[in-house]
Write a protein that holds these residues in place. Sequence first.
Motif, PDB file in Angstrom:
ATOM      1  N   LEU A 134       0.804  -1.220   0.000  1.00  0.00           N
ATOM      2  CA  LEU A 134       0.000   0.000   0.000  1.00  0.00           C
ATOM      3  C   LEU A 134       0.837   1.271   0.000  1.00  0.00           C
ATOM      4  N   THR A 135       2.020   1.223   0.614  1.00  0.00           N
ATOM      5  CA  THR A 135       2.807   2.442   0.796  1.00  0.00           C
ATOM      6  C   THR A 135       4.099   2.466  -0.005  1.00  0.00           C
ATOM      7  N   GLY A 136       4.515   1.306  -0.557  1.00  0.00           N
ATOM      8  CA  GLY A 136       5.791   1.262  -1.254  1.00  0.00           C
ATOM      9  C   GLY A 136       6.972   1.250  -0.319  1.00  0.00           C
ATOM     10  N   ALA A 137       6.733   0.984   0.970  1.00  0.00           N
ATOM     11  CA  ALA A 137       7.822   0.929   1.943  1.00  0.00           C
ATOM     12  C   ALA A 137       8.578  -0.392   1.798  1.00  0.00           C
ATOM     13  N   GLU A 138       9.646  -0.533   2.556  1.00  0.00           N
ATOM     14  CA  GLU A 138      10.460  -1.743   2.510  1.00  0.00           C
ATOM     15  C   GLU A 138      10.602  -2.339   3.905  1.00  0.00           C
ATOM     16  N   VAL A 139       9.484  -2.448   4.616  1.00  0.00           N
ATOM     17  CA  VAL A 139       9.492  -3.071   5.937  1.00  0.00           C
ATOM     18  C   VAL A 139       9.744  -4.565   5.773  1.00  0.00           C
ATOM     19  N   LEU A 140      10.540  -5.152   6.670  1.00  0.00           N
ATOM     20  CA  LEU A 140      10.842  -6.578   6.600  1.00  0.00           C
ATOM     21  C   LEU A 140       9.559  -7.392   6.601  1.00  0.00           C
ATOM     22  N   ALA A 141       9.383  -8.224   5.584  1.00  0.00           N
ATOM     23  CA  ALA A 141       8.193  -9.062   5.458  1.00  0.00           C
ATOM     24  C   ALA A 141       8.636 -10.458   5.049  1.00  0.00           C
ATOM     25  N   GLU A 142       8.565 -11.405   5.971  1.00  0.00           N
ATOM     26  CA  GLU A 142       8.968 -12.778   5.707  1.00  0.00           C
ATOM     27  C   GLU A 142       7.912 -13.734   6.249  1.00  0.00           C
ATOM     28  N   ASP A 143       7.951 -14.968   5.750  1.00  0.00           N
ATOM     29  CA  ASP A 143       7.043 -16.002   6.246  1.00  0.00           C
ATOM     30  C   ASP A 143       7.582 -16.513   7.572  1.00  0.00           C
ATOM     31  N   MET A 144       7.430 -15.692   8.603  1.00  0.00           N
ATOM     32  CA  MET A 144       8.033 -15.964   9.906  1.00  0.00           C
ATOM     33  C   MET A 144       7.208 -15.284  10.977  1.00  0.00           C
ATOM     34  N   LEU A 145       7.053 -15.934  12.123  1.00  0.00           N
ATOM     35  CA  LEU A 145       6.337 -15.326  13.232  1.00  0.00           C
ATOM     36  C   LEU A 145       7.148 -14.168  13.803  1.00  0.00           C
ATOM     37  N   PHE A 146       6.476 -13.031  14.028  1.00  0.00           N
ATOM     38  CA  PHE A 146       7.101 -11.836  14.576  1.00  0.00           C
ATOM     39  C   PHE A 146       8.300 -11.388  13.736  1.00  0.00           C
ATOM     40  N   LEU A 180       0.450 -10.287  -1.410  1.00  0.00           N
ATOM     41  CA  LEU A 180       1.617 -10.676  -2.193  1.00  0.00           C
ATOM     42  C   LEU A 180       1.391 -10.443  -3.685  1.00  0.00           C
ATOM     43  N   LYS A 181       0.205 -10.792  -4.180  1.00  0.00           N
ATOM     44  CA  LYS A 181      -0.086 -10.674  -5.606  1.00  0.00           C
ATOM     45  C   LYS A 181      -0.716  -9.329  -5.983  1.00  0.00           C
ATOM     46  N   GLY A 182      -1.262  -8.616  -5.013  1.00  0.00           N
ATOM     47  CA  GLY A 182      -1.898  -7.336  -5.304  1.00  0.00           C
ATOM     48  C   GLY A 182      -3.387  -7.431  -5.564  1.00  0.00           C
ATOM     49  N   GLU A 183      -3.965  -8.614  -5.509  1.00  0.00           N
ATOM     50  CA  GLU A 183      -5.398  -8.769  -5.759  1.00  0.00           C
ATOM     51  C   GLU A 183      -6.220  -8.092  -4.670  1.00  0.00           C
ATOM     52  N   GLY A 184      -7.254  -7.354  -5.067  1.00  0.00           N
ATOM     53  CA  GLY A 184      -8.178  -6.746  -4.129  1.00  0.00           C
ATOM     54  C   GLY A 184      -7.687  -5.472  -3.471  1.00  0.00           C
ATOM     55  N   VAL A 185      -6.478  -5.002  -3.803  1.00  0.00           N
ATOM     56  CA  VAL A 185      -5.928  -3.812  -3.147  1.00  0.00           C
ATOM     57  C   VAL A 185      -6.738  -2.568  -3.512  1.00  0.00           C
ATOM     58  N   ASP A 186      -7.150  -2.450  -4.785  1.00  0.00           N
ATOM     59  CA  ASP A 186      -7.951  -1.291  -5.192  1.00  0.00           C
ATOM     60  C   ASP A 186      -9.289  -1.259  -4.457  1.00  0.00           C
ATOM     61  N   THR A 187      -9.898  -2.439  -4.314  1.00  0.00           N
ATOM     62  CA  THR A 187     -11.160  -2.507  -3.560  1.00  0.00           C
ATOM     63  C   THR A 187     -10.945  -2.105  -2.108  1.00  0.00           C
ATOM     64  N   LEU A 188      -9.826  -2.518  -1.552  1.00  0.00           N
ATOM     65  CA  LEU A 188      -9.505  -2.159  -0.169  1.00  0.00           C
ATOM     66  C   LEU A 188      -9.344  -0.653  -0.020  1.00  0.00           C
ATOM     67  N   LEU A 189      -8.622  -0.032  -0.922  1.00  0.00           N
ATOM     68  CA  LEU A 189      -8.424   1.422  -0.842  1.00  0.00           C
ATOM     69  C   LEU A 189      -9.752   2.170  -0.949  1.00  0.00           C
ATOM     70  N   THR A 190     -10.631   1.686  -1.833  1.00  0.00           N
ATOM     71  CA  THR A 190     -11.949   2.320  -1.972  1.00  0.00           C
ATOM     72  C   THR A 190     -12.753   2.184  -0.680  1.00  0.00           C
ATOM     73  N   ALA A 191     -12.683   0.988  -0.056  1.00  0.00           N
ATOM     74  CA  ALA A 191     -13.403   0.768   1.200  1.00  0.00           C
ATOM     75  C   ALA A 191     -12.850   1.640   2.317  1.00  0.00           C
ATOM     76  N   VAL A 192     -11.514   1.775   2.367  1.00  0.00           N
ATOM     77  CA  VAL A 192     -10.902   2.639   3.383  1.00  0.00           C
ATOM     78  C   VAL A 192     -11.349   4.077   3.175  1.00  0.00           C
ATOM     79  N   GLU A 193     -11.365   4.522   1.928  1.00  0.00           N
ATOM     80  CA  GLU A 193     -11.785   5.890   1.632  1.00  0.00           C
ATOM     81  C   GLU A 193     -13.241   6.119   2.026  1.00  0.00           C
ATOM     82  N   SER A 194     -14.087   5.125   1.779  1.00  0.00           N
ATOM     83  CA  SER A 194     -15.494   5.250   2.142  1.00  0.00           C
ATOM     84  C   SER A 194     -15.661   5.350   3.651  1.00  0.00           C
TER      85      SER A 194
END
Length: 490
Positions: free
Chosen positions: A274-286, A405-419
């Motif tokens: 959503l933001t284009g940031a580079e926060v660590l994101a791995e398949d790992m707890l915490f 991961l794939k980007g599916e549904g992100v546009d719908t999410l942004l519209t819902a957040v805006e609403s």
Amino acid sequence: MQSPPSCPASLCRCSRTRTPLKAPDGKTHIETVDSSGNFHDADSKSIVTRAIVLIPTLRTRNAAPGSGPDGGNVAKRPDSHRLGEAVGLAGAIELEVAEALIVPISDPRPSTLFGKGKMLEMKALIDSTDSQLVIVDHPLTPVQQRNLEKEWAVKVIDRTGLILEIFGRRASTKEGVLQVELAHLNYQKGRLVRSWTHLERQRGGGGFMGGPGETQIEADRRLLQERIIKLERELEQVRRTRQLHRAKRKKVPHPIVALVGYTNAGKSTLFNRLTGAEVLAEDMLFATLDPTLRRMKLPHGATVILSDTVGFISNLPTHLVAAFRATLEEVVEADLILHVRDMSDPDRNSQATDVEAILKSLGVGEEKPGQMLEIWNKVDLLDNDAADALRTRAASGEAIVVSALKGEGVDTLLTAVESRISGELVTRTVRLGTQQLQVMSWIYDRGRVKDRIDHEDGSVEVTAEFTAADSLDLDRQLGLGPKPADDWDD
């Protein structure tokens, strides 16, 4: 001179070489053991800590269904799911799990938790796997921890100790380090039970006539409590600083949107998407611990602040929640909370219950009804039928289905957040004179233009769709209201 006695074969780790092991990469690795009992991969020279994970299941007549330690829900959660989660926690700090077992207990022992037969069985397993650590996925009393370490001759930690170890490795900011240290000290405060051999009573007073003073354990407790008080004061300053930052943000119309959810639900991946940031994101707890805030643009140009927070987990220690209250206040103060759920996890319903219980304890939702929106993530890991069924359920407005991961549904999410943030869309038709044409760029930036008519006198008539908040801002741009506040500077 008499040579020192040799150590028993069951405990000796001075010069062992393990049988070559087949690694997941298909290669054969030779492991040797140093004098401290740590394994070294002959190829990488890295230290490998071998651990055994035990999942006690209490089968007592007095245990209420769905009850667990600290008011948790261990009993209602399937044992296989608990086992997988505990192994994942161990993997989060790069432990090599030699064995992971579910251990039924019919009569918990106050001194060791496990019965004598299980103690001997686990001792044999520890020796046969050359493990240096035992993780018990259950709260252990200080006495139980001490007795287990004495009987098994290895380090023993419970679930709380394991989570604290992970948090200690993940904390990178000063605030995170302070919060983890405070939680760790509160955890250790009740565990100063025969931790040293020098607990004799110190001599008080001066010279030879001084009477007995405080014991070493009393001195250690006093020093530990002084450190806790100091940390609490520093964290209070952190809390006041965060309040100042929130007060500054409130002066500018930038709503706060917080991502919450069970650990490894995909919050950081969605945050990066959503933001284009580079926060660590791995398949790992915490995988991430310290909160991160970034600006995010909505479809109609409005700006919100998106906050990525620490993931929750079942039976999160109460003192750990208290230590992270300064960070979790960002969730409490948020205008909208996005509850991210991993819909590919078979234990997703129990995880959602755990997250909602923690949020309720923080007072989320009490003053702002409708503050939360569920995000059903990882739909790409489901088969087609399950994914379609999920989308059908979400179509009724129950949630938003996405694949971070794939980007599916992100546009719908942004519209819902805006609403949720800005309200329903409003269609406006305005005619701009030649002296107001500078507003045209703002209209294109913040609205969705449907029609435009250029008149011969130089004026322009525009029909566009705006959010309710932007519709009010349009009036201000046209000189019909107060000027908008300056943008918040990071």
